[in-house]
Structures are given as structure tokens and as C-alpha cells.
Scaffold this active site. Structure first.
Site, PDB file in Angstrom:
ATOM      1  N   VAL A 153       0.835  -1.584   0.044  1.00  0.00           N
ATOM      2  CA  VAL A 153      -0.404   0.235  -0.120  1.00  0.00           C
ATOM      3  C   VAL A 153       1.201   1.471   0.479  1.00  0.00           C
ATOM      4  O   VAL A 153       0.440   2.446  -0.190  1.00  0.00           O
ATOM      5  CB  VAL A 153      -0.863   0.440   1.107  1.00  0.00           C
ATOM      6  CG1 VAL A 153      -2.084  -0.874   0.964  1.00  0.00           C
ATOM      7  CG2 VAL A 153       0.257   0.196   2.442  1.00  0.00           C
ATOM      8  N   TYR A 204       2.454   6.553  15.059  1.00  0.00           N
ATOM      9  CA  TYR A 204       1.174   5.722  14.980  1.00  0.00           C
ATOM     10  C   TYR A 204      -0.326   6.829  15.122  1.00  0.00           C
ATOM     11  O   TYR A 204      -1.115   6.762  14.417  1.00  0.00           O
ATOM     12  CB  TYR A 204       1.161   4.086  15.696  1.00  0.00           C
ATOM     13  CG  TYR A 204       0.033   3.915  15.398  1.00  0.00           C
ATOM     14  CD1 TYR A 204      -0.741   2.533  14.696  1.00  0.00           C
ATOM     15  CD2 TYR A 204      -1.316   4.303  16.565  1.00  0.00           C
ATOM     16  CE1 TYR A 204      -0.805   1.996  14.955  1.00  0.00           C
ATOM     17  CE2 TYR A 204      -2.059   2.916  16.441  1.00  0.00           C
ATOM     18  CZ  TYR A 204      -2.941   1.886  15.455  1.00  0.00           C
ATOM     19  OH  TYR A 204      -3.168   0.633  14.991  1.00  0.00           O
ATOM     20  N   THR A 253      -1.210  -6.877  17.864  1.00  0.00           N
ATOM     21  CA  THR A 253      -1.186  -6.759  19.854  1.00  0.00           C
ATOM     22  C   THR A 253      -0.879  -8.390  20.359  1.00  0.00           C
ATOM     23  O   THR A 253      -0.142  -8.228  21.044  1.00  0.00           O
ATOM     24  CB  THR A 253      -2.565  -6.565  20.116  1.00  0.00           C
ATOM     25  OG1 THR A 253      -3.321  -7.350  18.977  1.00  0.00           O
ATOM     26  CG2 THR A 253      -2.941  -5.361  19.615  1.00  0.00           C
ATOM     27  N   THR A 310      -5.119  -9.229  17.845  1.00  0.00           N
ATOM     28  CA  THR A 310      -4.052 -10.051  15.957  1.00  0.00           C
ATOM     29  C   THR A 310      -2.761 -10.082  16.715  1.00  0.00           C
ATOM     30  O   THR A 310      -2.376  -9.989  17.692  1.00  0.00           O
ATOM     31  CB  THR A 310      -4.429  -8.738  15.311  1.00  0.00           C
ATOM     32  OG1 THR A 310      -3.982  -7.687  16.177  1.00  0.00           O
ATOM     33  CG2 THR A 310      -5.991  -7.983  15.518  1.00  0.00           C
TER      34      THR A 310
HETATM   35  P1  NAP Z   1      -1.423  -7.098  11.813  1.00  0.00           P
HETATM   36  O1  NAP Z   1      -2.090  -8.069  12.665  1.00  0.00           O
HETATM   37  O2  NAP Z   1      -0.235  -6.598  11.547  1.00  0.00           O
HETATM   38  O3  NAP Z   1      -2.121  -6.956  10.129  1.00  0.00           O
HETATM   39  C1  NAP Z   1      -1.306  -6.251   9.622  1.00  0.00           C
HETATM   40  C2  NAP Z   1      -1.718  -6.518   7.901  1.00  0.00           C
HETATM   41  O4  NAP Z   1      -1.459  -5.219   7.098  1.00  0.00           O
HETATM   42  C3  NAP Z   1      -0.723  -8.039   7.222  1.00  0.00           C
HETATM   43  O5  NAP Z   1      -1.613  -8.229   6.955  1.00  0.00           O
HETATM   44  C4  NAP Z   1       0.388  -7.214   6.757  1.00  0.00           C
HETATM   45  O6  NAP Z   1       0.359  -8.266   5.251  1.00  0.00           O
HETATM   46  C5  NAP Z   1      -0.403  -5.940   6.422  1.00  0.00           C
HETATM   47  N1  NAP Z   1       0.655  -4.865   6.043  1.00  0.00           N
HETATM   48  C6  NAP Z   1       1.621  -4.557   6.273  1.00  0.00           C
HETATM   49  N2  NAP Z   1       2.342  -3.716   6.047  1.00  0.00           N
HETATM   50  C7  NAP Z   1       1.334  -3.362   4.296  1.00  0.00           C
HETATM   51  C8  NAP Z   1       2.122  -3.060   3.418  1.00  0.00           C
HETATM   52  N3  NAP Z   1       3.013  -1.670   3.509  1.00  0.00           N
HETATM   53  N4  NAP Z   1       1.550  -2.912   2.307  1.00  0.00           N
HETATM   54  C9  NAP Z   1       0.589  -4.080   2.170  1.00  0.00           C
HETATM   55  N5  NAP Z   1       0.126  -4.757   3.589  1.00  0.00           N
HETATM   56  C10 NAP Z   1       0.511  -4.324   4.172  1.00  0.00           C
HETATM   57  O7  NAP Z   1      -2.457  -6.067  12.192  1.00  0.00           O
HETATM   58  P2  NAP Z   1      -4.036  -5.684  12.783  1.00  0.00           P
HETATM   59  O8  NAP Z   1      -4.710  -5.772  14.038  1.00  0.00           O
HETATM   60  O9  NAP Z   1      -5.006  -6.803  11.937  1.00  0.00           O
HETATM   61  O10 NAP Z   1      -4.918  -4.404  12.335  1.00  0.00           O
HETATM   62  C11 NAP Z   1      -4.934  -4.350  11.194  1.00  0.00           C
HETATM   63  C12 NAP Z   1      -5.471  -3.024  11.124  1.00  0.00           C
HETATM   64  O11 NAP Z   1      -6.652  -2.102  12.229  1.00  0.00           O
HETATM   65  C13 NAP Z   1      -4.395  -1.701  11.781  1.00  0.00           C
HETATM   66  O12 NAP Z   1      -4.189  -0.339  10.471  1.00  0.00           O
HETATM   67  C14 NAP Z   1      -4.260  -1.781  12.611  1.00  0.00           C
HETATM   68  O13 NAP Z   1      -2.955   0.205  13.036  1.00  0.00           O
HETATM   69  C15 NAP Z   1      -6.116  -1.441  13.251  1.00  0.00           C
HETATM   70  N6  NAP Z   1      -5.566  -1.188  14.494  1.00  0.00           N
HETATM   71  C16 NAP Z   1      -6.041  -2.335  14.871  1.00  0.00           C
HETATM   72  C17 NAP Z   1      -5.814  -2.587  16.132  1.00  0.00           C
HETATM   73  C18 NAP Z   1      -5.830  -3.580  17.318  1.00  0.00           C
HETATM   74  O14 NAP Z   1      -5.897  -3.563  18.353  1.00  0.00           O
HETATM   75  N7  NAP Z   1      -5.422  -4.975  16.567  1.00  0.00           N
HETATM   76  C19 NAP Z   1      -6.783  -1.243  16.950  1.00  0.00           C
HETATM   77  C20 NAP Z   1      -6.945  -0.781  16.195  1.00  0.00           C
HETATM   78  C21 NAP Z   1      -7.091  -0.312  15.126  1.00  0.00           C
HETATM   79  P3  NAP Z   1       1.404  -9.274   5.810  1.00  0.00           P
HETATM   80  O15 NAP Z   1       0.513 -10.228   6.570  1.00  0.00           O
HETATM   81  O16 NAP Z   1       1.725  -9.997   4.039  1.00  0.00           O
HETATM   82  O17 NAP Z   1       2.610  -9.129   6.463  1.00  0.00           O
END
Ligand code: NAP
Length: 239
Positions: free
Chosen positions: A55, A146, A184, A181
Site C-alpha cells: 500500500v 502511529y 497486538t 491480532t
Molecule cells: P496485523 O495483525 O499486524 O496485520 C496487518 C496486515 O497489514 C498484515 O496482513 C500485513 O501483511 C499488512 N501490511 C503491513 N504492511 C503492509 C504494506 N506495506 N502493504 C500491504 N499490506 C501491509 O494488524 P491488525 O491488528 O489486524 O491491524 C489492522 C488494522 O487495524 C491496522 O490499520 C491497525 O492499525 C488497525 N488497528 C488495530 C488495532 C488492534 O488492536 N489490533 C486497534 C486499532 C486499529 P502480511 O500479513 O502480508 O505481512
């Protein structure tokens, strides 16, 4: 189970965590789903097409939207979910870490909206869901980049929503609280325990609980919503 029937949805960061849950929920609701993330491959059930896609790369955005449009005719729904974190407070944050977090979390959202917008405007319909965070609305110590990017995503969504309000294209932001996830899971357990202890419902959320909100925003059920923040956080921001 047909709330997204006939819709073509592109979901970024869908390899795992929240994005994967969104892709699976969209497919279960009848959407044609193109799930993307940075890795070369991820396994998905039949019905979800996986594509490698960075992205932070504007050429890659052009390619993925062109290919999706060529194959499926359009992009009806874009979920800008991909995100990364750097934990450093501002006085310890390197310029390269700042640049990388901004490139993925903020510039990636700009590229995504910019690439799908002409097609959505031409058709007079579309729904864009930008994943922000409770840290786009409030703060804890550290993770300066962040917080900066999640706040930016919140207001970029409002600006796009207002700019295109009469066009049929809706733009909303989604604000998860603490969700279990891989992101976290990799954090300091003390940090996780603290955030959960500050969450009124007293537990972590599940990716499926965020996906349920994304389905609503993607579907025509939210047809009068644009520029809104959908907060799914166990009550965190209500305090
Ligand atoms: P995650 O488990 O780390 O998953 C992140 C995903 O983003 C992975 O599939 C990763 O790809 C992909 N990614 C990372 N860099 C990328 C790039 N440059 N281009 C394309 N894909 C990329 O994160 P998550 O917890 O599911 O979070 C998802 C979203 O929710 C994020 O925007 C995060 O900031 C937001 N969020 C999360 C939480 C929380 O508590 N978990 C709370 C608030 C907001 P690969 O799998 O291929 O490595």
C-alpha cells in the site's frame, strides 16, 4: 448472508488479523473479495482472491485497481486496513521509522482513495472504509507516529466524505479499540494488559467484531452515513 451481494470489494492488509476477518465476512455476505497484503502468498478459502500489494507504493496501487477493474468491472468497496506500528515516543523516533509508518498508514490510504475515486465517481456509487483506531481520537504514551497517522486517517476520511458527499461515494472511518491480532500479540504483554484494564468491557475485542462494523459500512444499510466514525472499542472512548 447476502448484504454485499454483487459488490466488488478490495481489502488491504488482509493477510491476517482484522483485515483477514473483514475479507472473510465480506465473502460470507456475498461480495467478490480481493484480499491484499504485502506477503507473496496467504491461504484463503475459495471465493477470496489473494493478491500481493504494497500500500505504500503508488504504482502498485495503480496496478491493483487497474487489474481488479479489468477483471471484475469495478471496485465498489475499498477497505484501507493495512497498518503498522512503531512504539517509540517522539523524542526517540527515527526519521526512517516516522517515514515508514506515515507511508503505510497515511499515504497508503491517500493512494487507495485516489485510485478508486474516479471509477466510483463515474458510477455514482462506492463505499470507502478507512481503518483508524481509538488512537486516532485519543492518546496513550509513546507510538507517536502511529497516533499521528491514525488521527490523519480520521480527518482524511471526513474531508473525502464532504468533498464527495453528493456523488454517491461514501467515506467513513472505523475505530477499533484493543483487538487480539498478531499485531497486538507481538506487543509487550504489560501494555496489552494495561489497555484491556482501561477498557470498560474488560476484555480484548475479536477481529470478527470489527469485521461486523466493516460489513455495515460497506453495505447499503449505511446509505445515509458519510464522514462518520464507527467506534468499536468495548466502551474505551466513552470514558
Ligand atoms: P496485523 O495483525 O499486524 O496485520 C496487518 C496486515 O497489514 C498484515 O496482513 C500485513 O501483511 C499488512 N501490511 C503491513 N504492511 C503492509 C504494506 N506495506 N502493504 C500491504 N499490506 C501491509 O494488524 P491488525 O491488528 O489486524 O491491524 C489492522 C488494522 O487495524 C491496522 O490499520 C491497525 O492499525 C488497525 N488497528 C488495530 C488495532 C488492534 O488492536 N489490533 C486497534 C486499532 C486499529 P502480511 O500479513 O502480508 O505481512
Amino acid at each position: 448472508m447476502n448484504r454485499l451481494d454483487g459488490k466488488v470489494a478490495l481489502v488491504t492488509g488482509a493477510g491476517r488479523g482484522i483485515g483477514r476477518a473483514i475479507a472473510e465476512a465480506f465473502a460470507a455476505e456475498g461480495a467478490t473479495v480481493i484480499a491484499t497484503s504485502q506477503s507473496a502468498s496467504h491461504d484463503f478459502a475459495p471465493g477470496i482472491r489473494y493478491q500481493q500489494h504494497d500500500v505504500a507504493d503508488e504504482n502498485d496501487w495503480r496496478r491493483i485497481v487497474e487489474e481488479t477493474t479489468a477483471e471484475y468491472g469495478r471496485v465498489d468497496v475499498l477497505v484501507n486496513n493495512a497498518g503498522i506500528i512503531a512504539y517509540e515516543p517522539l523524542h526517540e523516533l527515527s526519521s526512517s521509522d516516522w517515514d515508514r509508518v506515515v507511508a503505510v498508514n497515511q499515504t497508503g490510504v491517500f493512494y487507495g482513495m485516489r485510485e478508486v475515486m474516479p471509477g466510483m465517481l463515474e458510477r455514482g456509487s462506492g463505499s470507502i472504509v478507512n481503518v483508524s483506531s481509538i488512537w486516532g481520537n485519543s492518546a496513550v504514551a509513546g507510538a507517536h507516529a502511529y497516533h499521528a497517522t491514525k488521527g490523519a486517517v480520521r480527518n482524511m476520511s471526513k474531508n473525502a466524505a464532504i468533498t464527495f458527499a453528493t456523488s454517491g461515494v461514501r467515506v467513513n472511518s472505523l475505530h477499533p479499540g484493543f483487538i487480539a491480532t498478531p499485531l497486538t500479540d507481538a506487543q509487550d504483554p504489560a501494555v496489552n494488559e494495561y489497555v484491556v484494564s482501561q477498557t470498560p468491557m474488560g476484555r480484548a475485542g475479536r477481529p470478527e467484531e470489527i469485521a461486523a462494523g466493516a460489513v455495515f459500512l460497506a453495505s447499503d444499510e449505511s446509505s445515509f452515513m458519510t464522514g462518520a466514525e464507527l467506534v468499536i472499542d468495548g466502551g474505551y472512548l466513552a470514558q
